[in-house]
Design an enzyme around this catalytic site. Structure first.
Site, short mmCIF file in Angstrom:
data_model
loop_
_atom_site.label_atom_id
_atom_site.label_comp_id
_atom_site.label_asym_id
_atom_site.label_seq_id
_atom_site.Cartn_x
_atom_site.Cartn_y
_atom_site.Cartn_z
NE ARG A 167 -3.09 -2.66 2.85
CZ ARG A 167 -2.46 -3.76 3.19
NH1 ARG A 167 -1.15 -3.76 3.37
NH2 ARG A 167 -3.12 -4.90 3.34
CE LYS A 209 -14.98 -1.76 4.12
NZ LYS A 209 -13.80 -1.12 4.68
CG ASP A 228 -16.88 -5.02 6.03
OD1 ASP A 228 -18.12 -5.03 6.02
OD2 ASP A 228 -16.21 -5.26 7.03
#
Length: 275
Positions: A167, A209, A228
DNA sequence: CGCCAGGGACGAA
DNA sequence: TTCGTCCATGGC
């Protein structure tokens, strides 16, 4: 600072998955950092104590952060029309949706993707310890969430060192867009929900999301129903729904975000006493 | 479409 | 204890 506030439980609100920087204390109060300040919040019935804040802090920040102006009694009354929500609201009756800072929410939820809450918390904590401002409260040190300006000097490798893994480049991209103004809170606030989603989805690492969580938890786009795995489960089990997000949003409309939090908290944490 | 990334949580064996 | 699976997104 002491206030009267209905429909609020620190545990329900701070442990329902919307935030990552509040820690439960042995006396059931919660200590957390937001807006560059540390406070300890506890509640008995509808009497809420905010240690570390004065009236000024409350009017300028904590009132809005805790969403104190909103009538949750009314929201819950409307949502209880659905039998399942009735159960979920009984379980998490003290949930309020926090109004969190935009850049903190965006970066935190980029980190959150495909991860677990304890792991997210530890990554965010390290990020703050390294790049945030040191604060003192009751003899202990806490750290603010770093500013966009500070983060603009942090490298991908530095983020990786926090343990955020793949990430890291996503955070770099988000910070770059925030710092340049290409992505701005003011603009997203003016947009309708669909336009804001389209804009935010341009950030690398932001999918459906993460996008919905950021818009709901920091910009008050309450017509979103972030889906989720827990929400998908509950929608599948109880509404026979294959597309949780669409079904939730069409059922709950402008209350989707609230419904989502009650359902999430109930489905994820009530299991022990519920089967 | 399926698989992988980086790592901790969590449940099963 | 160890092993397999999960998690939400983008790249390939």
């Amino acid at each position: 600072m002491i206030i009267k506030l209905d429909d609020f439980s620190p545990m329900h609100t701070f442990d329902c998955g919307q935030c990552f920087r509040w820690e439960r204390q042995s006396d059931e109060s919660y200590i957390g950092v937001a807006g560059g300040k540390v406070v300890k919040i506890s509640a008995k019935e509808n009497v809420v104590t905010i240690d570390g804040a004065d009236e000024n802090d409350f009017t300028s920040f904590w009132g809005k952060y805790l969403d104190t102006e909103r009538d949750y009694g009314n929201i819950k009354k409307k949502l209880r029309a659905h039998p399942l929500l009735d159960k979920a609201i009984d379980f998490g009756s003290g949930i309020r949706l926090l109004r969190q800072e935009f850049h903190e929410t965006l970066i935190s939820f980029i980190i959150s993707q495909r991860s677990s809450i304890p792991k997210i918390k530890s990554c965010v904590a390290r990020l703050c310890e390294l790049y945030g401002e040191k604060l003192e409260f009751e003899g202990k040190y806490y750290y603010s969430f770093p500013s966009v300006e500070t983060l603009s000097t942090v490298s991908e490798a530095d983020y990786r060192a926090l343990g955020v893994g793949y990430r890291a480049p996503y955070i770099v991209d988000a910070v770059k867009k925030l710092y340049s103004g290409e992505l701005s809170e003011e603009f997203l606030l003016k947009c309708d929900t669909a336009t804001a989603r389209k804009e935010l989805l341009k950030v690398h690492g932001v999918g459906d999301k993460v996008c919905d969580c950021v818009l709901l938890f920091s910009l008050g786009k309450y017509d979103l129903f972030p889906s989720d795995v827990w929400i998908k489960r509950v929608m599948e089990e109880s509404f026979d729904s294959l597309s949780a997000k669409e079904t939730g949003e069409s059922l709950f409309k402008e209350y989707s975000g609230f419904a989502q939090q009650y359902l999430f908290y109930w489905r994820k944490y009530s299991k022990d006493e519920n089967v």
